[in-house]
Design a protein around this motif. Structure first.
Motif, PDB file in Angstrom:
ATOM      1  N   GLU A   4       0.857  -1.188   0.000  1.00 33.57           N
ATOM      2  CA  GLU A   4       0.000   0.000   0.000  1.00 33.57           C
ATOM      3  C   GLU A   4       0.890   1.234   0.000  1.00 33.57           C
ATOM      4  O   GLU A   4       1.925   1.268   0.676  1.00 33.57           O
ATOM      5  CB  GLU A   4      -0.891  -0.012   1.246  1.00 33.57           C
ATOM      6  N   LYS A   5       0.479   2.247  -0.755  1.00 37.29           N
ATOM      7  CA  LYS A   5       1.225   3.505  -0.819  1.00 37.29           C
ATOM      8  C   LYS A   5       0.431   4.582  -0.085  1.00 37.29           C
ATOM      9  O   LYS A   5      -0.780   4.718  -0.269  1.00 37.29           O
ATOM     10  CB  LYS A   5       1.430   3.926  -2.274  1.00 37.29           C
ATOM     11  N   PHE A   6       1.149   5.335   0.745  1.00 34.14           N
ATOM     12  CA  PHE A   6       0.547   6.423   1.519  1.00 34.14           C
ATOM     13  C   PHE A   6       1.298   7.710   1.192  1.00 34.14           C
ATOM     14  O   PHE A   6       2.527   7.699   1.074  1.00 34.14           O
ATOM     15  CB  PHE A   6       0.656   6.144   3.021  1.00 34.14           C
ATOM     16  N   LEU A   7       0.570   8.808   1.053  1.00 37.07           N
ATOM     17  CA  LEU A   7       1.186  10.096   0.731  1.00 37.07           C
ATOM     18  C   LEU A   7       0.808  11.115   1.794  1.00 37.07           C
ATOM     19  O   LEU A   7      -0.310  11.114   2.303  1.00 37.07           O
ATOM     20  CB  LEU A   7       0.702  10.597  -0.630  1.00 37.07           C
ATOM     21  N   LEU A   8       1.768  11.980   2.116  1.00 39.55           N
ATOM     22  CA  LEU A   8       1.460  13.102   2.984  1.00 39.55           C
ATOM     23  C   LEU A   8       2.364  14.268   2.618  1.00 39.55           C
ATOM     24  O   LEU A   8       3.328  14.104   1.871  1.00 39.55           O
ATOM     25  CB  LEU A   8       1.599  12.745   4.467  1.00 39.55           C
ATOM     26  N   THR A   9       2.003  15.420   3.118  1.00 36.73           N
ATOM     27  CA  THR A   9       2.861  16.582   2.944  1.00 36.73           C
ATOM     28  C   THR A   9       3.569  16.833   4.268  1.00 36.73           C
ATOM     29  O   THR A   9       3.135  16.360   5.319  1.00 36.73           O
ATOM     30  CB  THR A   9       2.061  17.828   2.504  1.00 36.73           C
ATOM     31  N   VAL A  65       5.181   7.032   1.563  1.00 36.24           N
ATOM     32  CA  VAL A  65       5.468   5.880   2.412  1.00 36.24           C
ATOM     33  C   VAL A  65       4.865   4.654   1.731  1.00 36.24           C
ATOM     34  O   VAL A  65       3.653   4.597   1.518  1.00 36.24           O
ATOM     35  CB  VAL A  65       4.867   6.046   3.829  1.00 36.24           C
ATOM     36  N   ILE A  66       5.717   3.704   1.366  1.00 35.88           N
ATOM     37  CA  ILE A  66       5.260   2.479   0.713  1.00 35.88           C
ATOM     38  C   ILE A  66       5.469   1.336   1.709  1.00 35.88           C
ATOM     39  O   ILE A  66       6.587   1.092   2.152  1.00 35.88           O
ATOM     40  CB  ILE A  66       6.020   2.212  -0.597  1.00 35.88           C
ATOM     41  N   VAL A  67       4.378   0.690   2.063  1.00 41.26           N
ATOM     42  CA  VAL A  67       4.412  -0.377   3.054  1.00 41.26           C
ATOM     43  C   VAL A  67       4.119  -1.701   2.361  1.00 41.26           C
ATOM     44  O   VAL A  67       3.120  -1.819   1.652  1.00 41.26           O
ATOM     45  CB  VAL A  67       3.382  -0.119   4.179  1.00 41.26           C
ATOM     46  N   SER A  68       5.009  -2.668   2.571  1.00 38.71           N
ATOM     47  CA  SER A  68       4.835  -4.000   1.979  1.00 38.71           C
ATOM     48  C   SER A  68       4.944  -5.033   3.079  1.00 38.71           C
ATOM     49  O   SER A  68       5.756  -4.916   4.001  1.00 38.71           O
ATOM     50  CB  SER A  68       5.917  -4.278   0.939  1.00 38.71           C
ATOM     51  N   LYS A  69       4.127  -6.067   2.956  1.00 38.20           N
ATOM     52  CA  LYS A  69       4.159  -7.151   3.937  1.00 38.20           C
ATOM     53  C   LYS A  69       3.966  -8.470   3.208  1.00 38.20           C
ATOM     54  O   LYS A  69       3.026  -8.628   2.444  1.00 38.20           O
ATOM     55  CB  LYS A  69       3.057  -6.947   4.969  1.00 38.20           C
TER      56      LYS A  69
END
Length: 138
Positions: A4-9, A65-69
């Protein structure tokens, strides 16, 4: 592998919401709660460091932020376009944990991340900084 990819400023106020979303994703992937607590601490430290040091506290800069599991590894890749680190040395801290009045003022965040994760990697290429945190799941 679930990713899942998460984006923030680069705003301190947005860090908690992103971490909540990451933990929600990982909980659905059956990651244990004690590991989720470590993820919370590590992402808080790492994202706040990016905002403070890479972006000098300036708002509205991108952080990805790219989270892989997969079955036995959790990986979080943080990508920013800020100032890169000159070195990535995580110093051992010599302090008395019972003397909270005299805790070290710098270096504590990376030290905590190193203690909670199994592998860390940092590099910069083409104007982007990449910080990878890996945790082995048993």
């Amino acid at each position: 592998m679930a990713t899942e990819k998460f984006l923030l400023t680069s705003e301190y106020e947005k860090v908690d919401d992103l971490i909540f979303s990451v933990k929600e994703f990982l909980a659905k992937e059956k990651v244990e709660s004690h590991i989720l607590s470590g993820v919370d601490i590590c992402l808080t430290e790492a994202l706040n460091n990016i905002i403070k040091h890479a972006y000098n506290g300036e708002q509205n800069h991108p952080i990805e932020v790219i989270v892989s599991k997969d079955s036995n590894i959790l990986e979080m890749l943080l990508i920013d376009e800020g100032k890169s680190r000159d070195n990535f040395i995580i110093k051992e801290l010599d302090y008395d944990p019972n003397d909270i009045e005299n805790l070290p003022e710098s270096g504590m965040g990376l030290y905590l991340i190193k203690q909670l994760m199994d592998d860390l990697n940092y590099y910069s290429i083409n104007g982007k900084n990449y910080f990878t945190l890996r945790k082995i799941l048993y």
